[in-house]
Design a protein around this motif. Structure first.
Motif, PDB file in Angstrom:
ATOM      1  N   GLU A   9       0.804  -1.217   0.000  1.00  0.00           N
ATOM      2  CA  GLU A   9       0.000   0.000   0.000  1.00  0.00           C
ATOM      3  C   GLU A   9       0.846   1.280   0.000  1.00  0.00           C
ATOM      4  N   TYR A  10       2.159   1.146  -0.039  1.00  0.00           N
ATOM      5  CA  TYR A  10       3.024   2.326  -0.027  1.00  0.00           C
ATOM      6  C   TYR A  10       4.399   1.953  -0.567  1.00  0.00           C
ATOM      7  N   SER A  11       5.132   2.966  -0.960  1.00  0.00           N
ATOM      8  CA  SER A  11       6.491   2.779  -1.459  1.00  0.00           C
ATOM      9  C   SER A  11       7.406   2.294  -0.336  1.00  0.00           C
ATOM     10  N   PHE A  14       8.994   4.491   2.477  1.00  0.00           N
ATOM     11  CA  PHE A  14       8.309   4.916   3.703  1.00  0.00           C
ATOM     12  C   PHE A  14       8.212   3.832   4.777  1.00  0.00           C
ATOM     13  N   ARG A 137      -6.902   4.086  -3.674  1.00  0.00           N
ATOM     14  CA  ARG A 137      -5.507   4.167  -4.123  1.00  0.00           C
ATOM     15  C   ARG A 137      -5.294   5.358  -5.048  1.00  0.00           C
ATOM     16  N   SER A 143       4.542   6.088  -7.392  1.00  0.00           N
ATOM     17  CA  SER A 143       4.200   4.851  -6.688  1.00  0.00           C
ATOM     18  C   SER A 143       2.753   4.881  -6.218  1.00  0.00           C
ATOM     19  N   SER A 145      -0.316   4.133  -3.751  1.00  0.00           N
ATOM     20  CA  SER A 145      -0.464   4.067  -2.300  1.00  0.00           C
ATOM     21  C   SER A 145      -1.927   4.273  -1.933  1.00  0.00           C
ATOM     22  N   THR A 146      -2.260   3.897  -0.702  1.00  0.00           N
ATOM     23  CA  THR A 146      -3.624   4.091  -0.199  1.00  0.00           C
ATOM     24  C   THR A 146      -3.671   5.295   0.724  1.00  0.00           C
ATOM     25  N   ALA A 149      -2.322   4.320   4.086  1.00  0.00           N
ATOM     26  CA  ALA A 149      -0.859   4.372   4.187  1.00  0.00           C
ATOM     27  C   ALA A 149      -0.380   5.769   4.531  1.00  0.00           C
ATOM     28  N   TRP A 150      -1.002   6.806   3.945  1.00  0.00           N
ATOM     29  CA  TRP A 150      -0.556   8.174   4.215  1.00  0.00           C
ATOM     30  C   TRP A 150      -0.816   8.581   5.657  1.00  0.00           C
ATOM     31  N   ILE A 153       2.101   6.954   7.367  1.00  0.00           N
ATOM     32  CA  ILE A 153       3.369   7.603   7.008  1.00  0.00           C
ATOM     33  C   ILE A 153       3.517   8.924   7.747  1.00  0.00           C
TER      34      ILE A 153
END
Length: 172
Positions: A9-11, A14, A137, A143, A145-146, A149-150, A153
């Motif tokens: 769900e993320y790069s 992170f 997403r 990349s 991501s959801t 995820a942010w 992060i």
């Protein structure tokens, strides 16, 4: 919202931040992180807030300003993705942003007030998300991501910097 994002769900960039976030509801974690940050930084003197632990390093005020700027950017990414906007979003250069900022000209209490306003806005945003919005997403810096995820992060980013503050700025 207790489900952690999977590493799809993320790069991978992170992962350090996401791994710092404890299990549990991310909104509660953000609230606790906020309380800890305020508790720690509200006792710092103005003189200490200008401290740099090495030449070329940011002052404590600049670190707090960076945390706040970063949360603005990451919560904006989260908003766009959560609302279903699939327009690719660009990354940002923290050093360029810092070069355009004047955090050392502010008092620490002014910076804490700004941080507080940004955190309250982030929490309001998160509290208003539907369950499906957390899974949406989007693309940031090439990349996928959801929005979930942010949230992790931006929380982990603050935890990371508060660890640095405790270790490098407030020891001794």
């Amino acid at each position: 919202m207790t489900k952690r994002p999977s590493n799809e769900e993320y790069s991978a960039y992170f992962e350090t931040y996401v791994s710092l976030v404890p299990d549990g509801d991310i909104r509660e974690c953000l609230t606790e992180t906020f309380k800890k940050t305020i508790e720690v930084l509200s006792t710092v003197s103005e003189e200490r807030a200008n401290y740099r632990y090495a030449p070329g390093k940011w002052s404590l005020k600049e670190v707090l300003g960076h945390i706040t700027d970063n949360e603005r950017i990451m919560s904006y990414r989260l908003l766009r993705i959560a609302r279903g906007d699939r327009t690719p979003l660009a990354g940002y250069d923290q050093d360029v942003l810092m070069g355009g900022a004047s955090f050392d000209a502010c008092t620490l209490s002014e910076l804490l007030e700004d941080y507080t306003a940004v955190r309250q806005a982030t929490l309001t945003l998160l509290n208003g998300l539907s369950e499906e919005a957390w899974d949406r997403r989007g693309t940031v810096s090439g990349s996928e991501s959801t929005s979930r995820a942010w949230a992790y992060i931006l929380t982990g980013h603050e935890i990371h910097h508060m660890n640095v503050i405790q270790d490098k700025y407030l020891q001794g």
